[in-house]
Enzyme design. Structure first.
Site, PDB file in Angstrom:
ATOM      1  N   ALA A   1       0.891  -1.150  -0.173  1.00  0.00           N
ATOM      2  CA  ALA A   1      -0.118   0.051   0.158  1.00  0.00           C
ATOM      3  C   ALA A   1       0.869   1.365   0.013  1.00  0.00           C
ATOM      4  CB  ALA A   1      -0.867   0.077   1.150  1.00  0.00           C
TER       5      ALA A   1
ATOM      6  N   HIS B   1       7.071   6.122   1.328  1.00  0.00           N
ATOM      7  CA  HIS B   1       7.912   4.810   1.010  1.00  0.00           C
ATOM      8  C   HIS B   1       8.874   5.328  -0.309  1.00  0.00           C
ATOM      9  CE1 HIS B   1       4.183   2.415   2.631  1.00  0.00           C
ATOM     10  NE2 HIS B   1       5.123   1.852   3.322  1.00  0.00           N
TER      11      HIS B   1
ATOM     12  N   ASP C   1       7.232   5.626  12.216  1.00  0.00           N
ATOM     13  CA  ASP C   1       7.159   4.641  13.148  1.00  0.00           C
ATOM     14  C   ASP C   1       8.486   4.839  14.014  1.00  0.00           C
ATOM     15  OD1 ASP C   1       4.720   3.095  12.079  1.00  0.00           O
ATOM     16  OD2 ASP C   1       5.800   3.428  10.518  1.00  0.00           O
TER      17      ASP C   1
HETATM   18  O1  PAF Z   1       6.863  -0.476   8.969  1.00  0.00           O
HETATM   19  C1  PAF Z   1       6.458  -1.379   8.112  1.00  0.00           C
HETATM   20  O2  PAF Z   1       5.876  -1.373   7.336  1.00  0.00           O
HETATM   21  C2  PAF Z   1       6.633  -2.791   8.921  1.00  0.00           C
HETATM   22  O3  PAF Z   1       6.190  -3.096  10.597  1.00  0.00           O
HETATM   23  C3  PAF Z   1       7.756  -3.524   8.413  1.00  0.00           C
HETATM   24  C4  PAF Z   1       9.003  -2.806   8.955  1.00  0.00           C
HETATM   25  C5  PAF Z   1       7.782  -3.511   6.967  1.00  0.00           C
HETATM   26  C6  PAF Z   1       8.069  -5.005   9.165  1.00  0.00           C
HETATM   27  O4  PAF Z   1       6.822  -5.679   8.757  1.00  0.00           O
END
Ligand code: PAF
Length: 281
Positions: A32, A37, A150
């Site tokens: 997604a 990203h 995060d």
């Molecule tokens: O941040 C995320 O999208 C997830 O926690 C990760 C680091 C890809 C692990 O599944």
């Protein structure tokens, strides 16, 4: 850009590149994909010879079955979006490929996973550590990139790499925000139009709070943030804390020298959004 599903095939490709001393950057994701990203991928591509992106919705990090079921999945769209963004390999394994056997490892992160997200999502960071350590073993990157949204995850992964003696540099990249300030998140598309409109109140309150540190004690400011956000009928604060950026311990005095990060989780209808801002004076 190559899309690979199987780790044996992927490891062969990566071994060839490692033999040629190619520097590998890695961006693990759950798909997604959004501009947040893409910013990680572009950073990796500017600092490495090869950039690998993984797309894997990791079941072991979801403490709520419905959350796992409803997590947005757009694999074809994601692969399309990754084209021409600096990504060389997309790794899209199945659950069986990552977990051929149940992963029973328990990581001891001390107090790092007992607070904030860890307290409200039991077992979440253990699941994150399980999957990220497995992905690191497969990809063997030189540098791995994580979003600062995060923040607690980033701190815990740095700790994990240290604990496991993995020769991998962990880099955190700035939060990418929508025009109205909302931190970009794969979960934002799960919001209704009204919830989405009100969700920007979270970051805007945090930005305002940053200008109030000379009027309020830390405790008063924490209360102000929680009460201000809760006054919006669409939002319900799960926690807000101002912590240091290494041990994630609550800060109670503005004069403390540590870097201070204000971390928040807010329920917006059935969804849960997180965000954070710096409170360095
Ligand atoms: O941040 C995320 O999208 C997830 O926690 C990760 C680091 C890809 C692990 O599944």
């Amino acid at each position: 850009m190559k899309v690979i599903e199987y780790k044996a095939e992927f490891q062969k490709e990566l071994q060839n590149l490692a033999n040629k001393n190619k520097k590998i950057g890695f961006v693990p994701t759950m798909g997604a994909l959004h501009k947040g990203h893409i910013s990680l991928i572009q950073k990796s591509s500017s600092e490495n010879d090869i950039t690998v992106v993984s797309i894997f919705v990791n079941p072991t990090q979801f403490n709520d079955k419905n959350d796992l079921k409803n997590y947005p999945r757009f694999i074809d769209k994601d692969i399309e979006l990754l084209k021409n963004k600096g990504c060389d390999f997309v790794f899209t394994p199945s659950v069986k490929e990552i977990y051929p056997e149940q992963d029973d490892r328990i990581f001891d992160f001390g107090d790092l996973d007992k607070v904030m997200e860890g307290k409200h999502r039991q077992g979440h960071f253990n699941g994150v550590a399980q999957v990220v350590s497995k992905l690191f073993d497969i990809v063997k990157p030189n540098i791995a990139y994580f979003g600062k949204k995060d923040f607690q995850q980033y701190v815990i992964i740095k700790k994990m790499v240290n604990m496991l003696n993995m020769p991998i540099q962990i880099k955190a990249c700035p939060i990418v925000r929508e025009n109205d300030g909302l931190a970009m998140s794969s979960r934002n598309i799960l919001l209704t139009a009204e919830q989405r409109k009100n969700a920007s109140f979270i970051s805007n309150t945090l930005f305002k709070a940053r200008n109030l540190t000379n009027q309020f004690s830390v405790k008063e400011l924490k209360d102000w943030v929680i009460n201000t956000i809760n006054a919006n009928p669409f939002l319900n604060v799960e926690y807000f804390d101002i912590v240091d950026d290494v041990e994630l311990k609550s800060i109670n005095d503005w004069q403390k020298k540590n870097n201070k990060v204000g971390c928040i989780a807010v329920k917006v209808g059935k969804n849960r959004l997180i965000d954070n801002v710096n409170f360095n004076l």
